[in-house]
Write an enzyme that holds these catalytic residues in place. Structure first.
Site, PDB file in Angstrom:
ATOM      1  N   ILE A  26       0.838  -1.208   0.000  1.00 25.44           N
ATOM      2  CA  ILE A  26       0.000   0.000   0.000  1.00 25.44           C
ATOM      3  C   ILE A  26       0.878   1.266   0.000  1.00 25.44           C
ATOM      4  O   ILE A  26       0.387   2.364   0.256  1.00 25.44           O
ATOM      5  CB  ILE A  26      -0.986   0.027   1.188  1.00 25.44           C
ATOM      6  CG1 ILE A  26      -0.259  -0.114   2.541  1.00 25.44           C
ATOM      7  CG2 ILE A  26      -2.030  -1.066   1.023  1.00 25.44           C
ATOM      8  CD1 ILE A  26      -1.190   0.078   3.742  1.00 25.44           C
ATOM      9  N   ASP A  47       4.244  -4.844  -7.461  1.00 30.50           N
ATOM     10  CA  ASP A  47       3.608  -5.755  -6.492  1.00 30.50           C
ATOM     11  C   ASP A  47       2.586  -6.613  -7.219  1.00 30.50           C
ATOM     12  O   ASP A  47       1.972  -6.178  -8.200  1.00 30.50           O
ATOM     13  CB  ASP A  47       2.921  -4.964  -5.367  1.00 30.50           C
ATOM     14  CG  ASP A  47       2.729  -5.821  -4.107  1.00 30.50           C
ATOM     15  OD1 ASP A  47       3.385  -5.543  -3.098  1.00 30.50           O
ATOM     16  OD2 ASP A  47       1.918  -6.782  -4.153  1.00 30.50           O
ATOM     17  N   CYS A  92       7.796 -11.654   4.451  1.00 23.58           N
ATOM     18  CA  CYS A  92       8.487 -11.981   5.705  1.00 23.58           C
ATOM     19  C   CYS A  92       8.156 -13.377   6.238  1.00 23.58           C
ATOM     20  O   CYS A  92       8.844 -13.883   7.117  1.00 23.58           O
ATOM     21  CB  CYS A  92       8.137 -10.935   6.755  1.00 23.58           C
ATOM     22  SG  CYS A  92       6.374 -10.760   6.988  1.00 23.58           S
TER      23      CYS A  92
END
Ligand SMILES: C[S@@+](CC[C@H](N)C(=O)[O-])C[C@H]1O[C@@H](n2cnc3c(N)ncnc32)[C@H](O)[C@@H]1O
Length: 411
Positions: A26, A47, A92
């Site tokens: 975002i 993305d 992650c």
């Protein structure tokens, strides 16, 4: 047809660095760049998440956003972008304590390894790199490969483990950061070969400080206690030895309560109430349902308006109750400890009556965005649901922390 589509380099927009934002989500990195006041321009963002991309485009309509995988970009594509800086937050999950821990064997690390492969082969090596990831990345093979690549390309670099509390923000979000600068460029502070747990001190008028930042020269407002309490993403530390300790109320030991008290008494940190919306739209949707209250009351991390702490908000916030972020006690005249007094002895109805006194609710997406440092101009398109907003914010980052790192990187 646009210049890039014809295979020509894009015209330079201004004098500052041209920034490539990878894993843009975002746009947390983009907002941080703006806050840093570095005269730089995001010339492309990449993305694959279509919902995140909707939010990105809504907020940065003029930035060229590639809705594709990073591995789908060729070396030529990257060369054509002609960038000077990479800002990136790779996935992650391969590195979190509760994630797969498959590190470089996790397919989600593939795109990052691809970037490491591309970096030395670019026709122009970017001058600046900033990477964000979870705590856990620092001990990964992926991190070692990153360091090898940076050293072989001739970068100076510094690693950090930072949380927003070190900037006075009442939210734990302990994250790994690396900033790298291509030699002969030097940092405005003395780099060290260990991970800094605060921002290096510097004199405003004398950035080229010569002293080594020793542990007591870093700004570490409560970081240590926080790591013990919230080592990754707000999951309560349920280690065996703590299970043996006496519980005072909820599942809190005296150690937990002392730590929270210390955080709430730390006047260098703002109060939660400074980050709240004045008037909620459709407030009932944020109330914690009786079902969730009854099932999870003991494990909810509850913060009041005047608290100076909250745990890390993750992408499961509002959906999973345990360990995904704090909830807000809006009844300021009720003591948490009294509500949980002899709680186990109460009937189900009495328990619910007690819990209802607290008037607990979830933080709204806007409030989490405030804690993350997103500016007032940031907003979600109307069609993005509250649940989607929580997911996207949970994946994002603290703008103020990254802005400060960008300043350290470029100055
Ligand atoms: C940790 S989030 C980054 C969040 C971002 N910094 C922000 O502020 O919202 C990781 C992002 O990487 C994207 N992603 C994962 N794998 C990707 C790939 N192979 N190519 C492009 N984007 C990818 C995900 O869609 C997700 O938005």
């Amino acid at each position: 047809m646009e210049a890039a589509a014809r295979g020509e380099p894009r015209p330079r927009p201004g004098p500052g660095p041209r920034v490539l934002e990878l894993y843009s989500g975002i746009g947390g990195m983009h907002w941080a760049l703006r806050e840093s006041c570095i005269p730089a321009e995001v010339i492309a963002a990449i993305d694959i998440n279509t919902v995140a991309n909707e939010v990105y485009k809504h907020n940065f309509p003029s930035t060229h956003l590639y809705p594709k995988t990073i591995e789908g970009m060729t070396l030529d594509d990257f060369n054509r972008l002609d960038f000077d800086m990479i800002l990136m937050s790779p996935p992650c999950q391969p590195f979190t304590r509760i994630g797969s821990q498959k590190d470089v064997l996790d397919p989600r690390t593939k795109s990052f390894l691809y970037i490491l492969d591309i970096l030395p082969r670019l026709s122009k090596t970017p001058k600046y790199i900033l990477l964000e990831n979870v705590k856990g990345f620092e001990t990964s093979v992926a991190r070692d490969k990153l360091i090898q690549t940076l050293e072989s390309c001739g970068y100076n670099y510094q690693e950090f483990l930072l949380t927003p509390t070190c900037l006075g923000i009442p939210n734990s979000r302990l994250r790994y950061f690396l900033i790298a600068k291509l030699q002969p460029g030097a940092f405005c502070f003395q780099t060290v070969n260990w991970i800094l747990e605060g921002f290096p001190h510097h004199e405003r008028d004398d950035w080229k400080q010569s002293k080594l930042p020793s542990s007591d020269q870093t700004l570490s407002t409560g970081d240590h206690t926080e790591k013990l309490n919230n080592s990754e993403c707000g999951h309560a530390d349920n280690s065996k030895c703590q299970e043996m300790e006496t519980l005072i109320y909820k599942l809190e030991t005296s150690g937990h309560l002392e730590r929270k008290l210390k955080q709430n008494n730390n006047l260098s940190i703002q109060m939660i109430q400074d980050f709240l919306e004045e008037k909620l739209q459709n407030p009932s949707q944020y109330l914690i349902s009786p079902k969730v209250l009854m099932r999870y009351a003991l494990v909810l991390d509850i913060v009041g308006l005047t608290c100076r702490r909250s745990v890390c908000f993750t992408k499961g916030y509002g959906h999973y109750a345990e360990g995904t972020g704090s909830v807000l006690q809006t009844a300021s005249d009720v003591e948490l400890s009294t509500v949980f007094q002899e709680f186990e002895t109460l009937s189900e109805n009495e328990k619910l009556a007690q819990l209802s006194k607290l008037k607990l609710r979830y933080f709204t997406p806007r409030e989490i965005a405030n804690l993350h440092g997103f500016p007032a101009e940031f907003n979600f398109p109307e069609k993005i649901s509250v649940k989607q907003s929580y997911r996207l914010l949970g994946n994002s980052l603290n703008i103020h922390v990254v802005a400060k790192l960008i300043e350290l990187l470029v100055q």
